[in-house]
Design a protein around this motif. Sequence first.
Motif, PDB file in Angstrom:
ATOM      1  N   ASP A   1       2.416   3.493   3.085  1.00 36.88           N
ATOM      2  CA  ASP A   1       2.853   3.170   4.867  1.00 36.88           C
ATOM      3  C   ASP A   1       3.658   1.846   4.990  1.00 36.88           C
ATOM      4  OD1 ASP A   1       1.799   0.694   6.776  1.00 36.88           O
ATOM      5  OD2 ASP A   1       0.320   0.155   5.569  1.00 36.88           O
TER       6      ASP A   1
ATOM      7  N   SER B   1       4.495   0.679   7.605  1.00 37.58           N
ATOM      8  CA  SER B   1       4.931  -0.658   8.169  1.00 37.58           C
ATOM      9  C   SER B   1       4.511  -2.061   7.614  1.00 37.58           C
ATOM     10  CB  SER B   1       4.494  -0.675   9.625  1.00 37.58           C
ATOM     11  OG  SER B   1       2.852  -0.157   9.378  1.00 37.58           O
ATOM     12  N   ALA B   2       3.686  -1.616   6.146  1.00 35.95           N
ATOM     13  CA  ALA B   2       3.426  -2.323   5.264  1.00 35.95           C
ATOM     14  C   ALA B   2       4.362  -2.983   4.376  1.00 35.95           C
ATOM     15  CB  ALA B   2       2.509  -1.912   5.028  1.00 35.95           C
TER      16      ALA B   2
ATOM     17  N   PRO C   1       1.176  -1.224   0.081  1.00 33.84           N
ATOM     18  CA  PRO C   1      -0.449   0.109  -0.051  1.00 33.84           C
ATOM     19  C   PRO C   1       0.575   1.007  -0.050  1.00 33.84           C
ATOM     20  CG  PRO C   1      -0.852  -1.638   1.389  1.00 33.84           C
ATOM     21  CD  PRO C   1       0.440  -2.196   1.035  1.00 33.84           C
TER      22      PRO C   1
ATOM     23  N   TYR D   1       8.002   8.964   5.354  1.00 29.92           N
ATOM     24  CA  TYR D   1       7.796   8.207   4.966  1.00 29.92           C
ATOM     25  C   TYR D   1       9.307   7.412   3.806  1.00 29.92           C
ATOM     26  CZ  TYR D   1       6.462   4.370   1.704  1.00 29.92           C
ATOM     27  OH  TYR D   1       6.642   2.962   1.114  1.00 29.92           O
TER      28      TYR D   1
END
Length: 401
Positions: free
Chosen positions: A174, A176-177, A171, A207
């Motif tokens: 995101d 942590s993904a 994703p 990020y």
Amino acid sequence: MTSSLALLQEREQRVLCRTYGRYPLAVAAASGCNLVDPDGREYLDLLAGIAVCNLGHSPPELLEVLREQAERLIHVSNLFYQEEQLVLAEKLLATCGLAKAFFCNSGAEANEAAIKLARRYMRKVKGREAYEVISLAGSFHGRTLATLTATGQEKVKDGFEPLPEGFQTVPFGDFSALERAVSAKTAAVLLEVIQGEGGVRPLADAYLSAVQDLCRDRGVLLMVDEVQTGMGRSGTFWAYQHSALQPDVLTTSKALANGLPMGAMLCSGEAALGFEPGSHATTFGGGPLLSVVASRVIDILLRDDLPRRASVLGEFAQGLFRDLQSALPGKITDVRGRGLMLGIELGFPGQEVWWKLLEAGFVLNLTQDRVLRLLPPLVITEADLRRFSSALGEILESSPS
Ligand SMILES: *Cc1c(COP(=O)(O)O)cnc(C)c1O
């Protein structure tokens, strides 16, 4: 040669593969920021051939080097040494912190080179069976089998299975993904700092720096796709330069030769160890004619400080669009982008607004159904942006939703 649009449409149906959903506009000529249709009607080009003609159409300085070089040497193949490709590599590498260049002919091929390099580097230099490339949902990386597999949009994959192995998308934005997805099999993370086809979506600085640390910690290559964002478009020479990112691999194409087909994959000296003579090649890559054109494009971008111009004009344009947004609540739901890579998100499907803009003489793109995307030449003027903004205001005012 001035055929009407209807005639062209009919002939095209007979002879071309049906791969393109085209706009109902034929272009017979262009110069600067203007397109001219077969009837001589002018349009303001806010798309620049999809972020390609950053210096505008047919700038005289490029025509000059094109003619000179065409008379001296057009093509010789990569079997021979030639200086034009070296001059271009030196200039391109001086704009970023990378050490080595490979030239090709398109954005997809630049990404293909990056993916091949990542795999071969891991296998031959690191001795690791790490071949997987992780990319983001909503991304666009090209239409070859490998690059469409890396692309985070299902529509480009439809009907082309089986797709090559070794790709995974996670994703958008995101962390942590992404962290969960990285494994011993991972060779590289590939991302657009600002997604283009995905609807002008910038990744947050936090990020990006987390991705940088993750890639360093896990020994994974960080590859940025600057095919659309590069060459001054976003307000810095490369979009990654807005952040503290230090990519291992960078790909570029669209604006590199201002309309002639050229791509490049730039990489660190370490990553470059993945290739040796015979590992990768392409017939036209870095040919002398396009190399001198791209060299001159870089000279002009730097001499005229066009990345800075893109930044200033981009903020000016976003200001105009934000004024529209507050004057017309609900009709514009978001204004975003960086430099002259701009997205105006509407509160409703934008087909009709897009169409009225075209009728009013403004060429731009509608992406993700409701995002008006502007990628004008970096030489566009404030007056032109203002003209567009007031036309958009009038059209939105009278539109139903
Ligand atoms: C356009 C684009 C590509 C593909 O480039 P082609 O020259 O069409 O192969 C790849 N990545 C991004 C970000 C693009 O915008």
